[in-house]
Scaffold this active site. Structure first.
Site, short mmCIF file in Angstrom:
data_model
loop_
_atom_site.label_atom_id
_atom_site.label_comp_id
_atom_site.label_asym_id
_atom_site.label_seq_id
_atom_site.Cartn_x
_atom_site.Cartn_y
_atom_site.Cartn_z
N HIS A 177 0.83 -1.23 0.00
CA HIS A 177 0.00 0.00 0.00
C HIS A 177 0.85 1.26 0.00
O HIS A 177 0.32 2.36 -0.17
CB HIS A 177 -0.92 0.00 1.23
CG HIS A 177 -2.02 -1.01 1.13
ND1 HIS A 177 -3.32 -0.68 0.86
CD2 HIS A 177 -2.01 -2.37 1.23
CE1 HIS A 177 -4.07 -1.76 0.81
NE2 HIS A 177 -3.29 -2.82 1.04
N ASP A 389 3.74 9.58 -0.98
CA ASP A 389 2.56 8.82 -0.53
C ASP A 389 2.27 7.73 -1.54
O ASP A 389 2.36 7.98 -2.76
CB ASP A 389 1.35 9.78 -0.42
CG ASP A 389 0.37 9.36 0.67
OD1 ASP A 389 0.29 8.15 0.94
OD2 ASP A 389 -0.30 10.23 1.24
P1 ADP Z 1 -2.85 6.83 5.02
O1 ADP Z 1 -3.32 5.46 4.63
O2 ADP Z 1 -1.38 7.03 4.89
O3 ADP Z 1 -3.32 7.27 6.37
P2 ADP Z 1 -4.76 7.88 3.03
O4 ADP Z 1 -5.05 9.29 2.63
O5 ADP Z 1 -4.56 6.96 1.89
O6 ADP Z 1 -3.50 7.91 4.00
O7 ADP Z 1 -5.95 7.30 3.88
C1 ADP Z 1 -6.37 7.97 5.05
C2 ADP Z 1 -7.76 7.47 5.43
O8 ADP Z 1 -8.00 7.92 6.76
C3 ADP Z 1 -8.84 8.08 4.55
O9 ADP Z 1 -9.76 7.07 4.19
C4 ADP Z 1 -9.50 9.12 5.43
O10 ADP Z 1 -10.90 9.23 5.28
C5 ADP Z 1 -9.20 8.66 6.83
N1 ADP Z 1 -9.00 9.85 7.67
C6 ADP Z 1 -8.09 10.80 7.50
N2 ADP Z 1 -8.24 11.78 8.42
C7 ADP Z 1 -9.27 11.42 9.19
C8 ADP Z 1 -9.91 11.98 10.32
N3 ADP Z 1 -9.51 13.12 10.90
N4 ADP Z 1 -10.91 11.32 10.87
C9 ADP Z 1 -11.32 10.17 10.33
N5 ADP Z 1 -10.77 9.58 9.27
C10 ADP Z 1 -9.74 10.18 8.70
O1 F6P Z 2 -0.91 3.50 4.40
C1 F6P Z 2 -0.29 2.53 5.14
C2 F6P Z 2 -1.02 2.19 6.42
O2 F6P Z 2 -0.40 1.09 7.05
C3 F6P Z 2 -2.48 1.89 6.21
O3 F6P Z 2 -2.69 0.59 5.77
C4 F6P Z 2 -3.03 2.18 7.56
O4 F6P Z 2 -4.40 2.45 7.54
C5 F6P Z 2 -2.26 3.40 7.97
O5 F6P Z 2 -1.01 3.27 7.32
C6 F6P Z 2 -2.17 3.53 9.48
O6 F6P Z 2 -1.21 2.66 9.99
P1 F6P Z 2 -1.21 1.98 11.42
O7 F6P Z 2 -1.79 0.61 11.23
O8 F6P Z 2 0.24 1.94 11.77
O9 F6P Z 2 -2.02 2.81 12.34
#
Ligand code: ADP
Ligand code: F6P
Length: 480
Positions: A177, A389
């Site tokens: 991912h 990212d």
């Molecule tokens: P990562 O997987 O690195 O965290 P992504 O942008 O791909 O980054 O995914 C983040 C996910 O977390 C998204 O589906 C988003 O809706 C959720 N998210 C981000 N910020 C918040 C928040 N403040 N509250 C709830 N969900 C959140």
């Molecule tokens: O984007 C990579 C990832 O491991 C996601 O799969 C996961 O939702 C996010 O980072 C948060 O990671 P953790 O499991 O360490 O809270």
């Protein structure tokens, strides 16, 4: 709903044609233990992977192997909403070394362009091997000949190889991912051969972008005996398919939630609260991220400070709302980033805010899905500026949640999402404070036609690829 059942049906066909079940393996389970009316119960955790997999697992009687989220003993496997859940126990010491250490202080920074210096410690490597073996053994117990196993992410890169030794009779897929780094960076990893051989234990190795797939294939050829083209590498007498499968979101659901009455009301309320200014026409910039140093939150704040310092726009004209979700708080770099981001927010408000009119609103919390959608709905400009990212789903969610052709997306060139959204977004180099300030200003002052044109392109791109399409194309590749 139609799409869900189409995919479930297609996956069922794939599974039935092979008389196979699907087993998902991920560091985190799709459920968490919560207290309801004084009783501990398992509740589904929201998230893209869970959304995509649940209908498939429900329909094919599949299972999910993962860590429950708490250190120590794990309960025996159980059924939750028609899905078999198999918790893997991880001790507190293993967690510190496998999760906080090797996964999040070695691999995470290394795979994100080394934006923090990765630390290489043998005392973290062995717990990573042990935990991966524990996962592989748990999966080996779960599967029957002909089943399909889909292993997810950087915490479990050794599982495909270990599982192949235990169970050569199943199809194994692996999806990363996060980005796979360029060979010059990956080369630093003392255990590079072991990691590559672990991933090459799969029949299909999937990545978010073509460049990650290329980076992996060239590292595999350099450091293992793998050879041949990406789509069919030869490794120890087997074919391994290496390919990009860009992940996405449940677009329809996000659109529906974004348009729903409660979200519309909340968005209007938020806008009224934020827009109060002398001119009454204050524009809102929004950042939504896990509080992670790869997300570029600190540079984003400095760019906003630069924008206000230039003076062509003032804190009466615009406001930045930064929602930061607590993440990996036991890791030093994350704790330091939090302190820095909070200092910066205070500094900007100290200089540019006044009573009743903050320049930056900083929220350190996770939001319920509908509230998050309301923030997306009310923002004029979404600022997504990770330094690196894998994909970035927030960018896609913002586009889907917005009604009509309102809103502008400022997007980092270094997010995987830039491949699909590059033509509609305003692309930026997230390291460039001046360039980012200028792009924020441009986004805030874009004329209506250009804004609509760009949002139209973004909407088209987001609708083209859903999380269900992503899962289906990966599983098709795995079944073929
Ligand atoms: P990562 O997987 O690195 O965290 P992504 O942008 O791909 O980054 O995914 C983040 C996910 O977390 C998204 O589906 C988003 O809706 C959720 N998210 C981000 N910020 C918040 C928040 N403040 N509250 C709830 N969900 C959140
Ligand atoms: O984007 C990579 C990832 O491991 C996601 O799969 C996961 O939702 C996010 O980072 C948060 O990671 P953790 O499991 O360490 O809270």
């Amino acid at each position: 709903m139609l799409l869900w059942s189409l995919i479930a049906t297609r996956s069922q066909e794939i599974a039935m044609s092979r008389k196979s079940r699907l087993v998902i393996v991920a560091n985190r389970l799709p459920v968490k233990r919560v207290k309801r009316k004084g009783k501990l119960v398992w509740e589904t955790s929201p998230g893209g992977l869970v959304t995509a997999m649940t209908p498939i697992l429900n329909d094919t009687g599949g299972s999910w192997v993962g860590w429950s989220g708490a250190a120590g003993k794990a309960p025996p496997a159980f059924t939750h909403e028609n899905m078999r859940v198999h918790p893997v126990p991880i001790s507190a010491e293993q967690l510190e070394k496998f999760y906080g250490g090797f996964s999040n202080t070695t691999l995470w920074p290394l795979y994100h362009d080394s934006v923090r210096t990765p630390q290489f410690h043998r005392r973290w490597w062995w717990p990573y091997v042990d935990v991966n073996r524990r996962f592989a053994e748990a999966v080996a117990d779960e599967v029957s000949p002909g089943d399909m196993v889909w292993v997810h992410d950087y915490q479990l890169q050794l599982v495909p190889g270990m599982l192949r030794e235990l169970r050569p009779d199943v199809r194994i897929g692996f999806f990363l991912h996060i980005p796979f780094p360029p060979e010059e960076l990956f080369a630093q990893l003392p255990w590079r051969r072991e990691i590559l051989a672990g991933m090459l234990g799969a029949d299909v190795v999937g990545f978010q972008t073509p460049s990650s797939a290329r980076n992996f294939a060239s590292a595999a050829k350099l450091y293992t005996e793998a050879k041949g083209p990406e789509r069919g590498m030869d490794f120890r007498g087997r074919k391994v398919r290496v390919q990009a499968f860009p992940i996405s979101i449940d677009v329809k659901h996000m659109e529906q939630v974004g348009m729903s009455a409660p979200v519309t009301d909340l968005a209007t309320q938020l806008r009224t609260d934020l827009a109060s200014s002398r001119t009454g026409d204050r524009r809102v910039l929004l950042g939504v991220d896990r509080l992670d140093y790869t997300k570029g939150i600190d540079i984003r704040l400095r760019a906003f400070e630069e924008l206000l310092t230039r003076g062509s726009l003032t804190a009466d004209d615009c406001v930045l709302v930064q929602v930061a979700v607590p993440s990996r708080e036991s890791v030093d770099d994350y704790a330091e980033l939090r302190a820095y981001v909070e200092r910066l927010s205070g500094r900007i408000n100290g200089q540019f805010g006044r009573p009743g009119r903050a320049a930056v609103h900083y929220l350190y919390r996770s939001l319920p899905f509908e509230e998050l959608a309301a923030y997306y709905r009310m923002a004029d400009v979404m600022v997504v500026t990770p330094l690196r990212d894998g994909m970035n789903l927030v960018a896609k969610e913002y586009v889907a949640a917005n009604e009509g052709d309102t809103g502008t997306l400022v997007l980092s060139e270094f997010a995987g999402a830039a491949h699909e959204l590059g033509s509609g977004a305003l692309l930026v180099n997230p390291h460039d404070v001046d360039g980012l300030a200028a792009t924020m200003e441009m986004a805030l002052t874009l004329d209506d036609r250009e804004r609509q044109r760009r949002m139209g392109l973004l909407r088209q791109a987001v609708r083209k690829n859903t999380v269900f399409g992503w899962a289906e194309s990966f599983l098709e590749a795995l079944a073929s």
